[in-house]
Write a protein that holds these residues in place. Structure first.
Motif, PDB file in Angstrom:
ATOM      1  N   GLU A  16      41.725  48.973  -3.286  1.00 47.65           N
ATOM      2  CA  GLU A  16      42.228  49.215  -1.934  1.00 47.65           C
ATOM      3  C   GLU A  16      43.620  49.857  -1.979  1.00 47.65           C
ATOM      4  N   GLU A  17      43.797  50.913  -1.198  1.00 46.22           N
ATOM      5  CA  GLU A  17      45.042  51.679  -1.206  1.00 46.22           C
ATOM      6  C   GLU A  17      46.269  50.837  -0.849  1.00 46.22           C
ATOM      7  N   GLU A  18      46.110  49.899   0.087  1.00 43.48           N
ATOM      8  CA  GLU A  18      47.260  49.093   0.510  1.00 43.48           C
ATOM      9  C   GLU A  18      47.771  48.159  -0.594  1.00 43.48           C
ATOM     10  N   MET A  19      47.017  48.015  -1.667  1.00 47.32           N
ATOM     11  CA  MET A  19      47.439  47.149  -2.779  1.00 47.32           C
ATOM     12  C   MET A  19      48.352  47.873  -3.770  1.00 47.32           C
ATOM     13  N   ARG A  20      48.507  49.177  -3.628  1.00 46.23           N
ATOM     14  CA  ARG A  20      49.337  49.954  -4.557  1.00 46.23           C
ATOM     15  C   ARG A  20      50.784  49.475  -4.610  1.00 46.23           C
ATOM     16  N   GLY A  54      40.707  54.391  -6.891  1.00 41.17           N
ATOM     17  CA  GLY A  54      40.059  53.925  -5.675  1.00 41.17           C
ATOM     18  C   GLY A  54      38.636  53.474  -5.927  1.00 41.17           C
ATOM     19  N   GLU A  55      38.193  53.547  -7.187  1.00 39.76           N
ATOM     20  CA  GLU A  55      36.808  53.222  -7.525  1.00 39.76           C
ATOM     21  C   GLU A  55      36.627  51.829  -8.117  1.00 39.76           C
ATOM     22  N   GLY A  56      37.674  51.261  -8.640  1.00 41.42           N
ATOM     23  CA  GLY A  56      37.593  49.939  -9.246  1.00 41.42           C
ATOM     24  C   GLY A  56      38.988  49.458  -9.592  1.00 41.42           C
ATOM     25  N   PRO A  57      39.113  48.242 -10.091  1.00 39.52           N
ATOM     26  CA  PRO A  57      40.437  47.719 -10.437  1.00 39.52           C
ATOM     27  C   PRO A  57      41.136  48.579 -11.502  1.00 39.52           C
TER      28      PRO A  57
END
Length: 93
Positions: A16-20, A54-57
């Motif tokens: 998830e982008e917001e986790m960056r 954006g595809e996996g951890p």
């Protein structure tokens, strides 16, 4: 002879982008522990964020050693080689 102290901190960031933003928080914390100035910290965080998938951890490893911080990203196995860590950032005081 004294051995240098090496500490690792591992971070697995969900796709998830917001986790960056977690990447920057960990790097800033490690830089503070190493007593490193924050002059280029924003550029370093921006670079690390480009490796976020954006595809996996995405797994990061931050190493505190010899008055510096090394940031690495885990790479997938390629051509039969094992997974490994790629050094992306080295911050020194």
């Amino acid at each position: 002879m004294t051995e240098s102290l090496v500490e690792h901190t591992y971070l697995s960031v969900p796709p998830e982008e917001e986790m960056r933003s977690c990447i920057g928080l960990v790097l800033a914390g490690m830089a503070a522990r190493a007593n490193i100035g924050v002059g280029n910290l924003e550029d370093a965080v921006d670079l690390l964020e480009t490796f976020h998938s954006g595809e996996g951890p995405t797994r990061f490893r931050f190493t505190l050693r010899d008055e510096g911080v090394v940031a690495q990203v885990e790479e997938d196995a390629v051509n039969g080689a094992e997974r490994g860590w790629r050094t992306v950032i080295e911050l020194v005081s």
